[in-house]
Design a protein around this motif. Structure first.
Motif, PDB file in Angstrom:
ATOM      1  N   PHE A 121       0.825  -1.206   0.000  1.00  0.00           N
ATOM      2  CA  PHE A 121       0.000   0.000   0.000  1.00  0.00           C
ATOM      3  C   PHE A 121       0.862   1.260   0.000  1.00  0.00           C
ATOM      4  CE2 PHE A 121      -2.335   3.245   2.565  1.00  0.00           C
ATOM      5  CZ  PHE A 121      -3.298   3.551   1.611  1.00  0.00           C
ATOM      6  N   VAL A 122       1.879   1.289   0.862  1.00  0.00           N
ATOM      7  CA  VAL A 122       2.784   2.445   0.908  1.00  0.00           C
ATOM      8  C   VAL A 122       3.535   2.576  -0.415  1.00  0.00           C
ATOM      9  CG1 VAL A 122       4.815   3.416   2.041  1.00  0.00           C
ATOM     10  CG2 VAL A 122       2.993   2.399   3.419  1.00  0.00           C
ATOM     11  N   SER A 123       3.920   1.455  -0.993  1.00  0.00           N
ATOM     12  CA  SER A 123       4.610   1.490  -2.282  1.00  0.00           C
ATOM     13  C   SER A 123       3.707   2.064  -3.368  1.00  0.00           C
ATOM     14  CB  SER A 123       5.064   0.078  -2.676  1.00  0.00           C
ATOM     15  OG  SER A 123       5.979  -0.443  -1.735  1.00  0.00           O
ATOM     16  N   ALA A 124       2.429   1.652  -3.371  1.00  0.00           N
ATOM     17  CA  ALA A 124       1.493   2.167  -4.370  1.00  0.00           C
ATOM     18  C   ALA A 124       1.306   3.676  -4.211  1.00  0.00           C
ATOM     19  CB  ALA A 124       0.147   1.448  -4.242  1.00  0.00           C
ATOM     20  N   LEU A 125       1.145   4.134  -2.967  1.00  0.00           N
ATOM     21  CA  LEU A 125       1.004   5.570  -2.731  1.00  0.00           C
ATOM     22  C   LEU A 125       2.248   6.322  -3.195  1.00  0.00           C
ATOM     23  CD1 LEU A 125      -0.660   5.908   0.794  1.00  0.00           C
ATOM     24  CD2 LEU A 125      -1.701   6.292  -1.435  1.00  0.00           C
ATOM     25  N   SER A 126       3.415   5.788  -2.872  1.00  0.00           N
ATOM     26  CA  SER A 126       4.664   6.454  -3.231  1.00  0.00           C
ATOM     27  C   SER A 126       4.832   6.540  -4.743  1.00  0.00           C
ATOM     28  CB  SER A 126       5.852   5.704  -2.610  1.00  0.00           C
ATOM     29  OG  SER A 126       5.741   5.655  -1.199  1.00  0.00           O
TER      30      SER A 126
END
Length: 278
Positions: free
Chosen positions: A11-16
């Motif tokens: 999820f954090v990777s997708a946001l980033s």
């Protein structure tokens, strides 16, 4: 949630990756292109890639996985429906504005409309997105809609959302390639000037973002639990452990669980529809 750490990393990777993609497209239109304006010229066209990436890709991606955020599971399903619908409506509005910018630019420059594969697939995606919004609002936000109708249409709603999102990613890749081929004259696209390399990286970022969103959205173990399951789990958490008033505590816990089950039974159809939701 199973594999919560993996979910959090993805999820954090997708946001980033999504944020970096937005930064890239802003850099592209402001530094390599003519900036932003609404004057019928190339600067007006630049609203198209910017709004597509922000709305049709990034916001739509968030709308797809918003049900799967575990820290929102304590919120009511109705609130999550409004958030899901709000993100999709905002994405649709930005997509429509981006189309207006393209048609306005083409008409001002006497460029034909709707002749490329990019334009065909893109317009089809916008039309399908509009139909998806109307269907979603009519079926899942109108209280009078029977639960069995919601449950029957949920697989179509889920599949349609994933299909449209994938089509938008593909359309964006076709669009930026088309823009580079037509826009780069000296040096040409095939000579890999800095703008070509920069925008190619943007395309890779969009592909990675799409892949992460689709992976998160298709993992069965990361689905939002049904309302019945959430109520029962909450009731179990509230059940006091036997102590000085052991029998009374156990009775209270049973009453809470029984009440939760009665409330859940009244919404069995909605829960059945919710099992397939994203």
């Amino acid at each position: 949630m199973e594999n919560f750490r993996l979910f959090l990393v993805l999820f954090v990777s997708a946001l980033s990756v999504g944020f970096v993609s937005i930064v890239f497209v802003i850099r592209w239109v402001l530094y390599f292109k003519e900036g932003l304006a609404w004057d019928g010229g190339l600067a007006e066209f630049n609203w198209h890639p910017l709004l597509v990436v922000i709305g049709f890709i990034f916001l739509q991606g968030l709308a797809i996985i918003v049900y799967r955020l575990p820290w929102t599971w304590k919120w009511s399903k109705l609130r999550m429906k409004f958030i899901h619908a709000g993100l999709n409506i905002l994405a649709f509005v930005l997509a429509v504005i981006s189309l207006v910018a393209v048609f306005d630019f083409h008409n001002a420059a006497n460029i034909p409309n709707m002749y490329s594969l990019h334009s065909w697939v893109g317009l089809a995606a916008v039309i399908l997105y509009a139909l998806q919004l109307v269907l979603g609002l009519a079926v899942y936000l109108v209280p009078a809609t029977p639960g069995f109708v919601r449950a029957a249409l949920m697989p179509i709603h889920v599949y349609g959302g994933l299909l449209i999102f994938s089509s938008v990613i593909a359309t964006a890749l076709m669009g930026i390639t088309e823009k580079l081929i037509f826009g780069l004259k000296d040096p040409k696209y095939k000579d890999s000037p800095p703008e070509a390399v920069f925008v190619n990286v943007l395309g890779v970022l969009l592909s990675v973002f799409g892949g992460l969103i689709l992976w998160i959205a298709t993992r069965p173990q990361w689905k939002r639990p049904s309302d019945n399951q959430l109520r029962l789990a909450h009731s179990d958490d509230l059940t006091p452990a036997p102590g000085a008033n052991g029998s009374a505590s156990m009775t209270t816990g049973q009453e809470l669980s029984g009440e939760a089950r009665r409330r859940g039974a009244g919404k069995a159809e909605e829960a059945a529809a919710g099992k397939s939701s994203i």
